[in-house]
Design a protein around this motif. Sequence first.
Motif, PDB file in Angstrom:
ATOM      1  N   SER A  48     -18.412 -45.038  -6.582  1.00  0.00           N
ATOM      2  CA  SER A  48     -19.219 -45.284  -7.772  1.00  0.00           C
ATOM      3  C   SER A  48     -19.131 -44.090  -8.717  1.00  0.00           C
ATOM      4  CB  SER A  48     -20.683 -45.534  -7.385  1.00  0.00           C
ATOM      5  OG  SER A  48     -20.798 -46.680  -6.573  1.00  0.00           O
ATOM      6  N   GLU A  77     -35.026 -51.255  -9.932  1.00  0.00           N
ATOM      7  CA  GLU A  77     -35.707 -50.339  -9.019  1.00  0.00           C
ATOM      8  C   GLU A  77     -37.133 -50.768  -8.700  1.00  0.00           C
ATOM      9  OE1 GLU A  77     -35.373 -46.588 -10.944  1.00  0.00           O
ATOM     10  OE2 GLU A  77     -33.297 -46.238 -10.286  1.00  0.00           O
ATOM     11  N   SER A 124     -35.911 -54.820  -5.969  1.00  0.00           N
ATOM     12  CA  SER A 124     -35.123 -54.004  -5.033  1.00  0.00           C
ATOM     13  C   SER A 124     -35.239 -54.489  -3.593  1.00  0.00           C
ATOM     14  CB  SER A 124     -35.554 -52.541  -5.117  1.00  0.00           C
ATOM     15  OG  SER A 124     -36.912 -52.388  -4.722  1.00  0.00           O
ATOM     16  N   PRO A 139     -28.651 -49.751  -5.113  1.00  0.00           N
ATOM     17  CA  PRO A 139     -27.881 -48.502  -5.237  1.00  0.00           C
ATOM     18  C   PRO A 139     -28.295 -47.722  -6.472  1.00  0.00           C
ATOM     19  CG  PRO A 139     -26.532 -50.408  -5.810  1.00  0.00           C
ATOM     20  CD  PRO A 139     -27.801 -50.941  -5.221  1.00  0.00           C
ATOM     21  N   ALA A 140     -28.059 -46.432  -6.445  1.00  0.00           N
ATOM     22  CA  ALA A 140     -28.437 -45.578  -7.570  1.00  0.00           C
ATOM     23  C   ALA A 140     -27.662 -45.957  -8.830  1.00  0.00           C
ATOM     24  CB  ALA A 140     -28.155 -44.111  -7.216  1.00  0.00           C
ATOM     25  N   ALA A 161     -27.872 -48.500 -10.707  1.00  0.00           N
ATOM     26  CA  ALA A 161     -27.469 -49.909 -10.826  1.00  0.00           C
ATOM     27  C   ALA A 161     -27.687 -50.392 -12.256  1.00  0.00           C
ATOM     28  CB  ALA A 161     -28.277 -50.770  -9.857  1.00  0.00           C
ATOM     29  N   LEU A 195     -20.039 -49.288 -10.428  1.00  0.00           N
ATOM     30  CA  LEU A 195     -20.305 -49.177  -9.004  1.00  0.00           C
ATOM     31  C   LEU A 195     -19.056 -49.507  -8.197  1.00  0.00           C
ATOM     32  CD1 LEU A 195     -23.772 -50.984  -8.798  1.00  0.00           C
ATOM     33  CD2 LEU A 195     -23.332 -48.530  -9.049  1.00  0.00           C
ATOM     34  N   LYS A 243     -18.433 -51.518  -2.469  1.00  0.00           N
ATOM     35  CA  LYS A 243     -19.440 -51.411  -1.408  1.00  0.00           C
ATOM     36  C   LYS A 243     -20.847 -51.426  -1.980  1.00  0.00           C
ATOM     37  CE  LYS A 243     -20.972 -48.412   2.361  1.00  0.00           C
ATOM     38  NZ  LYS A 243     -20.732 -47.143   3.097  1.00  0.00           N
ATOM     39  N   ASP A 244     -21.080 -50.681  -3.071  1.00  0.00           N
ATOM     40  CA  ASP A 244     -22.407 -50.660  -3.685  1.00  0.00           C
ATOM     41  C   ASP A 244     -22.735 -52.007  -4.327  1.00  0.00           C
ATOM     42  OD1 ASP A 244     -23.012 -48.116  -2.933  1.00  0.00           O
ATOM     43  OD2 ASP A 244     -22.375 -47.176  -4.809  1.00  0.00           O
ATOM     44  N   ARG A 245     -21.725 -52.673  -4.912  1.00  0.00           N
ATOM     45  CA  ARG A 245     -21.992 -53.985  -5.506  1.00  0.00           C
ATOM     46  C   ARG A 245     -22.391 -55.003  -4.444  1.00  0.00           C
ATOM     47  NH1 ARG A 245     -17.417 -52.893  -8.723  1.00  0.00           N
ATOM     48  NH2 ARG A 245     -16.160 -54.193  -7.342  1.00  0.00           N
ATOM     49  N   SER A 271     -24.189 -54.454  -1.977  1.00  0.00           N
ATOM     50  CA  SER A 271     -25.577 -54.205  -1.580  1.00  0.00           C
ATOM     51  C   SER A 271     -26.580 -54.670  -2.635  1.00  0.00           C
ATOM     52  CB  SER A 271     -25.784 -52.711  -1.294  1.00  0.00           C
ATOM     53  OG  SER A 271     -25.679 -51.947  -2.488  1.00  0.00           O
TER      54      SER A 271
END
Length: 342
Positions: free
Chosen positions: A67, A87, A92, A101-102, A104, A109, A112-114, A116
């Motif tokens: 990211s 958030e 969330s 993810p931070a 967002a 991203l 992997k973060d997408r 989540s």
Amino acid sequence: MDSLILQTVIGLVFAFLAFSALISVLTEAVARYIGLRGEYLLRGIRSLVDGKSDFALRLPDLVRRTSQEPAVKPGEPAQPMVTQIVEQPMVSRSADKGAAPANAGNAKLSAKDRRSLPSYVSGRSFARALIGVLVPDSTGTTTIDQVRARVDALEAGNPLKQPLLGLLAEAGSDVAKFRTGVEEWYDDHMARVSGWYKRHVRWISLGLASIVVVLFNVNVIELTRSLYTDEALRGAVIAQATVKSNCSGTPAECLNDVRQQIRDARASGLPIGWGVTATCSLPDSSCNWVERHGMASVSSFLLTLLGWLLMALATLPGARFWFDALSRLGTLRSSGPKPRAV
């Protein structure tokens, strides 16, 4: 009505159904791997609350391994509204492991973060999260006057201001009515985002279908010729098609049954795969690859390309479309000929 042409059409539709079901499984797997649903959800919310979102996803962004940090442009907030909404606990908690993810919605991203990210946020959760961002109140006693004062304080160019002022005017002094208005506003917008997502996924499906038809040599023209001329093959395919069209479960269950029995199409003897022509199968033959697979002449090669193209395009309507078509054709076949007028 049980003509040779009708039987051939039923066999083709069954082949389209089986192939479309396979492509839908592959498409969903790819979409899950790159986190496409979560990405479109983020971009949809951002276009609603921040007014700026680009739905053109480039290939490097889709397969990104790490990211990036936010790239804030002049005049833009360091933390856009979409990030603050994601958030919020109401949103969330729908993410993987209960935390988004931070950055967002504010940075590119990784895949992997997408994955989540939450893939769905209801209108009710969005409305509560938006109000929670506008008027943070841990006691849960937010009033309509507090919301109105916060909306009035937004800058004139804020894309949220005019829509929310309109919803406040309709709600009057009822905060519940305002919340309902926000839910409907969000749902209407996400219905359009869903259409954008489906159009993007359609291109993924077409790309996957093109790869699969070439790898396994799934040629509509050869399928049609085999079904029309081979009575035993036609009977076997019709028998399987009849079983599938008489499914008594829900449409989703019936489609899952088709996906679990994709191999039936190959087991029926349909010409799927890279066979060798009769001439080149002789022990003393000296054929190259093109000749071995019946594409030596320009016309045969062009017909093969046309057959691949038609098969790939047949996946665009989707497995549900071909399942419904197969059911209607099965009913037509079993209805029998029209009685003669007396």
